[in-house]
Design a protein around this motif. Sequence first.
Motif, PDB file in Angstrom:
ATOM      1  N   PRO A   1       0.908  -1.178  -0.197  1.00 45.00           N
ATOM      2  CA  PRO A   1       0.025   0.238  -0.405  1.00 45.00           C
ATOM      3  C   PRO A   1       0.992   1.288   0.380  1.00 45.00           C
ATOM      4  N   MET A   2       1.605   1.232   0.377  1.00 38.58           N
ATOM      5  CA  MET A   2       2.327   2.628   0.192  1.00 38.58           C
ATOM      6  C   MET A   2       4.766   1.407   0.706  1.00 38.58           C
ATOM      7  N   PRO A   3       5.095   2.488  -0.038  1.00 43.52           N
ATOM      8  CA  PRO A   3       6.453   2.264  -0.463  1.00 43.52           C
ATOM      9  C   PRO A   3       7.074   2.118   0.778  1.00 43.52           C
ATOM     10  N   LYS A   4       7.165   2.567   1.984  1.00 37.38           N
ATOM     11  CA  LYS A   4       8.533   1.886   2.913  1.00 37.38           C
ATOM     12  C   LYS A   4       7.042   0.583   4.430  1.00 37.38           C
ATOM     13  N   LEU A   5       6.138   0.185   3.857  1.00 36.13           N
ATOM     14  CA  LEU A   5       5.217  -0.459   5.007  1.00 36.13           C
ATOM     15  C   LEU A   5       6.449  -1.556   4.576  1.00 36.13           C
ATOM     16  N   ILE A   6       6.036  -2.494   6.116  1.00 39.11           N
ATOM     17  CA  ILE A   6       7.135  -3.793   5.779  1.00 39.11           C
ATOM     18  C   ILE A   6       6.081  -4.550   6.042  1.00 39.11           C
ATOM     19  N   TRP A   7       6.221  -5.575   5.510  1.00 38.32           N
ATOM     20  CA  TRP A   7       5.092  -7.038   5.623  1.00 38.32           C
ATOM     21  C   TRP A   7       5.157  -8.073   6.579  1.00 38.32           C
ATOM     22  N   VAL A   8       4.608  -7.894   7.508  1.00 39.44           N
ATOM     23  CA  VAL A   8       4.832  -9.292   8.514  1.00 39.44           C
ATOM     24  C   VAL A   8       4.393 -10.254   8.384  1.00 39.44           C
ATOM     25  N   PRO A   9       4.841 -11.245   8.117  1.00 41.44           N
ATOM     26  CA  PRO A   9       3.212 -12.661   7.811  1.00 41.44           C
ATOM     27  C   PRO A   9       2.956 -13.030   9.114  1.00 41.44           C
ATOM     28  N   GLY A  10       1.799 -13.872   8.570  1.00 45.61           N
ATOM     29  CA  GLY A  10       1.355 -14.632   9.947  1.00 45.61           C
ATOM     30  C   GLY A  10       1.497 -15.830  10.646  1.00 45.61           C
ATOM     31  N   SER A  11       2.244 -15.935  11.291  1.00 42.26           N
ATOM     32  CA  SER A  11       2.310 -17.364  12.299  1.00 42.26           C
ATOM     33  C   SER A  11       1.900 -17.823  12.668  1.00 42.26           C
ATOM     34  N   TRP A  12       2.572 -18.758  13.422  1.00 42.64           N
ATOM     35  CA  TRP A  12       1.189 -19.899  14.803  1.00 42.64           C
ATOM     36  C   TRP A  12       2.316 -19.259  16.025  1.00 42.64           C
ATOM     37  N   ARG A  13       1.842 -19.632  17.241  1.00 39.40           N
ATOM     38  CA  ARG A  13       2.600 -19.131  18.253  1.00 39.40           C
ATOM     39  C   ARG A  13       2.776 -19.624  19.620  1.00 39.40           C
ATOM     40  N   ALA A  14       3.655 -20.336  19.463  1.00 38.09           N
ATOM     41  CA  ALA A  14       3.168 -20.816  21.078  1.00 38.09           C
ATOM     42  C   ALA A  14       2.937 -20.250  22.274  1.00 38.09           C
ATOM     43  N   SER A  15       1.555 -20.412  23.067  1.00 38.17           N
ATOM     44  CA  SER A  15       1.256 -19.978  24.487  1.00 38.17           C
ATOM     45  C   SER A  15       0.807 -20.692  25.517  1.00 38.17           C
ATOM     46  N   LEU A  16       0.345 -19.915  26.613  1.00 33.02           N
ATOM     47  CA  LEU A  16       0.064 -20.517  27.413  1.00 33.02           C
ATOM     48  C   LEU A  16      -1.026 -21.245  27.543  1.00 33.02           C
ATOM     49  N   ARG A  17      -1.556 -20.703  26.845  1.00 31.78           N
ATOM     50  CA  ARG A  17      -2.902 -21.425  26.709  1.00 31.78           C
ATOM     51  C   ARG A  17      -2.881 -22.074  25.657  1.00 31.78           C
ATOM     52  N   GLY A  18      -2.020 -22.274  24.567  1.00 26.16           N
ATOM     53  CA  GLY A  18      -1.909 -23.141  23.124  1.00 26.16           C
ATOM     54  C   GLY A  18      -0.662 -22.486  22.252  1.00 26.16           C
ATOM     55  N   TRP A  19      -1.697 -23.056  20.738  1.00 29.69           N
ATOM     56  CA  TRP A  19      -1.283 -22.539  19.827  1.00 29.69           C
ATOM     57  C   TRP A  19      -2.356 -21.273  18.756  1.00 29.69           C
TER      58      TRP A  19
END
Length: 96
Positions: free
Chosen positions: A70-88
């Motif tokens: 959408p704008m030249p300087k933006l950086i895309w951070v891909p989605g990901s599964w993360r471990a938490s105290l409740r689960g993934w």
Amino acid sequence: MKFVILGFIVCMTIPSAQAQVVMIGPPPPAPHEMMVAPPGAPEKFVWDPGHWKWHRARYVWLPGHWIGRPMPKLIWVPGSWRASLRGWVWIAGHWK
């Protein structure tokens, strides 16, 4: 290929109030994926890699795809599964 799903919990996040899937076990390993050529000038698109999505009591693979920047300087951070105290937990991709 066989996957054993241990269970899941649907809870509400704050402040967005969107349903969030929390899995007891991690998602399967990602399959090998080939990145295709961008649909236009490479500096105007970012590759979003494929990922596992929880859908109807099982994991479904969503292939990678190009996202228009959408704008030249933006950086895309891909989605990901993360471990938490409740689960993934799935953390959606976003721009920063």
